[in-house]
Design a protein around this motif. Structure first.
Motif, short mmCIF file in Angstrom:
data_model
loop_
_atom_site.label_atom_id
_atom_site.label_comp_id
_atom_site.label_asym_id
_atom_site.label_seq_id
_atom_site.Cartn_x
_atom_site.Cartn_y
_atom_site.Cartn_z
N ASP A 32 0.94 -1.09 -0.02
CA ASP A 32 -0.15 0.14 0.05
C ASP A 32 0.73 1.29 -0.08
N MET A 33 2.13 1.07 -0.48
CA MET A 33 2.88 2.22 -0.38
C MET A 33 2.45 3.30 -1.57
N THR A 34 2.72 4.68 -1.13
CA THR A 34 2.56 5.65 -1.91
C THR A 34 3.76 6.43 -1.84
N PHE A 35 3.80 7.46 -3.19
CA PHE A 35 4.78 8.26 -3.49
C PHE A 35 4.62 9.71 -3.81
N ASP A 36 5.49 10.60 -3.37
CA ASP A 36 5.33 11.94 -3.89
C ASP A 36 5.88 11.87 -5.41
N CYS A 37 6.65 11.02 -5.73
CA CYS A 37 7.02 11.01 -7.15
C CYS A 37 7.86 9.58 -7.56
N VAL A 38 7.42 9.07 -8.82
CA VAL A 38 7.96 7.95 -9.28
C VAL A 38 8.61 8.24 -10.54
N GLY A 39 9.92 7.88 -10.64
CA GLY A 39 10.83 8.16 -11.56
C GLY A 39 11.05 6.73 -12.47
N GLU A 40 10.59 6.69 -13.81
CA GLU A 40 10.96 5.69 -14.69
C GLU A 40 12.01 5.82 -15.61
N PHE A 41 13.05 4.91 -15.40
CA PHE A 41 14.28 5.08 -16.14
C PHE A 41 14.66 3.78 -17.17
N ILE A 42 13.76 2.94 -17.22
CA ILE A 42 14.06 1.61 -18.01
C ILE A 42 12.72 1.07 -18.93
N GLY A 43 11.89 2.29 -18.90
CA GLY A 43 10.77 2.17 -19.99
C GLY A 43 11.27 2.51 -21.26
N PHE A 44 11.15 1.36 -22.21
CA PHE A 44 11.46 1.78 -23.41
C PHE A 44 10.41 1.60 -24.66
N VAL A 45 9.26 0.62 -24.26
CA VAL A 45 8.41 0.59 -25.29
C VAL A 45 6.91 0.90 -24.66
N PRO A 46 5.83 1.04 -25.35
CA PRO A 46 4.67 1.34 -24.73
C PRO A 46 4.11 0.46 -23.55
N ARG B 28 1.94 -0.69 -18.43
CA ARG B 28 1.99 -1.45 -16.87
C ARG B 28 2.27 -0.29 -15.87
N ASP B 29 3.11 0.53 -15.99
CA ASP B 29 3.36 1.45 -14.96
C ASP B 29 2.31 2.44 -14.68
N TRP C 224 15.53 5.62 -36.48
CA TRP C 224 15.77 4.65 -35.24
C TRP C 224 14.59 4.33 -34.41
N GLN C 225 14.28 3.13 -34.31
CA GLN C 225 13.12 2.48 -33.81
C GLN C 225 13.13 2.99 -32.29
N TYR C 226 14.43 2.97 -31.69
CA TYR C 226 14.49 3.22 -30.35
C TYR C 226 13.72 4.58 -29.94
N CYS D 180 5.62 6.07 -26.40
CA CYS D 180 5.59 5.82 -24.85
C CYS D 180 5.21 7.48 -24.46
N GLU D 181 5.65 8.43 -24.74
CA GLU D 181 5.21 9.82 -24.56
C GLU D 181 3.65 10.02 -24.80
#
Length: 339
Positions: free
Chosen positions: A62-76, A81-82, A122-124, A131-132
């Motif tokens: 049940d954890m909550t956060f002020d901010c979550v930073g995603e650094f390893i999300g590369f595809v939609p 999921r996030d 570039w597919q990347y 994702c954006e």
């Protein structure tokens, strides 16, 4: 603030982890633990593979956060999921995209956040853009509190910024310089490029956390300094104490001959002159300033790599490829000169 970083130990994210810890923030990392020996004291870890959504949800409880930073999300699929995992669990979600998503071929080398996003090379980059688009749709339709951050070429103490290198990173190019071998510079080396030290990037990123002006917005975070690729390679050679022995070869030719795929990394990115306008970031984070000059940062990185054997990963396949390309280039050059 209570901040969760997904990853947290990479080139960009480690600097952010360190800075937030220094500032006394309540920092949590969610990762598989492969590099956690380097994390600062006081940073807490949730050991989990986020690709297993069910186990991640259980680990978060049940954890909550002020901010979550995603650094390893590369595809939609990963950011979808996030959104499922963190909707209602965080006040802000910062997604690391890429400045390589900006328009190529370029209509203007001055880059702002309103520069069109389109990179057919570039597919990347296209995946990052997808994702954006998904995340901004979630913001518009459901109020998901996203902030988009677009890094350009960000480096740390472990890897020297280069244009042409093999699968094992920068060391083999440095080794070639030390051995007096020619190194390949794409194009004529005169295009302008921006390299940003991760410690500078971290300051901009940290300033966006909890920032009311950042929700629903996109920012790039880079240095304001531009240097040519010739200058970058000359800085490296000088730091090594050797003369630069360069061969300038077109990006299109390098991509055509293979086996390395330079279409994305060169034609769709590093071969282009880019100058970033950081005005939007500085309005949101007024004290942001990138202070690590390219020559200072690159020299420091070279010194670190030379003193840390774990950073010296030989790449004999790339070395042989360089030898073949240089030999063919020199042979043709000499033949044409003779005629």
């Amino acid at each position: 603030m209570k901040i969760l970083l997904i990853g947290g130990t990479g080139t960009i994210s480690m600097a952010i982890t360190r800075l937030l810890a220094e500032r006394g923030e309540n920092v949590w990392l969610l990762n598989r633990g492969s590099r956690n020996s380097d994390i600062p004291e006081g940073v807490k870890v949730i050991s989990c593979d986020i690709s297993d959504e069910k186990k991640t949800a259980e680990a978060l409880g049940d954890m909550t956060f002020d901010c979550v930073g995603e650094f390893i999300g590369f595809v939609p699929e990963q950011v979808e999921r996030d959104v499922r995992l963190f909707t209602g669990r965080t006040k802000q979600y910062i997604y690391i995209s890429s400045a390589s998503a900006y328009q190529k071929p370029m209509s203007d080398f001055h880059i702002t956040e309103s520069t069109p996003l389109a990179n057919p090379y570039w597919q990347y980059s296209r995946d990052k853009l997808a994702c954006e688009e998904y995340l901004m749709k979630q913001y518009r339709e459901n109020g998901f509190p996203v902030t988009i951050v677009r890094p350009s070429h960000t480096y740390d103490e472990r890897s020297v910024p280069l244009g042409v290198h093999g699968a094992n990173g920068s060391w083999q190019v440095l080794k070639r310089m030390l051995e007096g071998k020619p190194v390949i510079i794409h194009g004529d080396g005169s295009s302008l490029w921006t390299v940003t030290h991760n410690s500078d990037f971290a300051k901009g990123y940290a300033g966006l956390i909890g920032n009311i002006h950042a929700i629903g917005q996109a920012f790039h975070i880079t240095s304001d300094e531009s240097v040519t690729w010739n200058q970058i390679y000359a800085i490296i050679a000088d730091a090594l104490g050797v003369e630069l022995n360069a061969r300038h070869i077109s990006s299109e030719f390098l991509n055509t001959i293979g086996p390395y795929d330079f279409e994305g990394t060169l034609i769709g990115d590093k071969a282009n002159t880019v100058i970033f306008d950081n005005s939007k970031l500085k309005r949101a984070v007024p004290d942001y300033a990138a202070v690590v000059r390219a020559d200072q940062g690159i020299r420091s990185t070279v010194e670190y790599v030379l003193s840390h054997k774990e950073c010296q990963n030989d790449d004999p396949e790339f070395d042989r490829w360089c030898d073949r390309v240089v030999a063919a280039y020199d042979k043709l050059t000499n033949e044409l000169k003779e005629k």
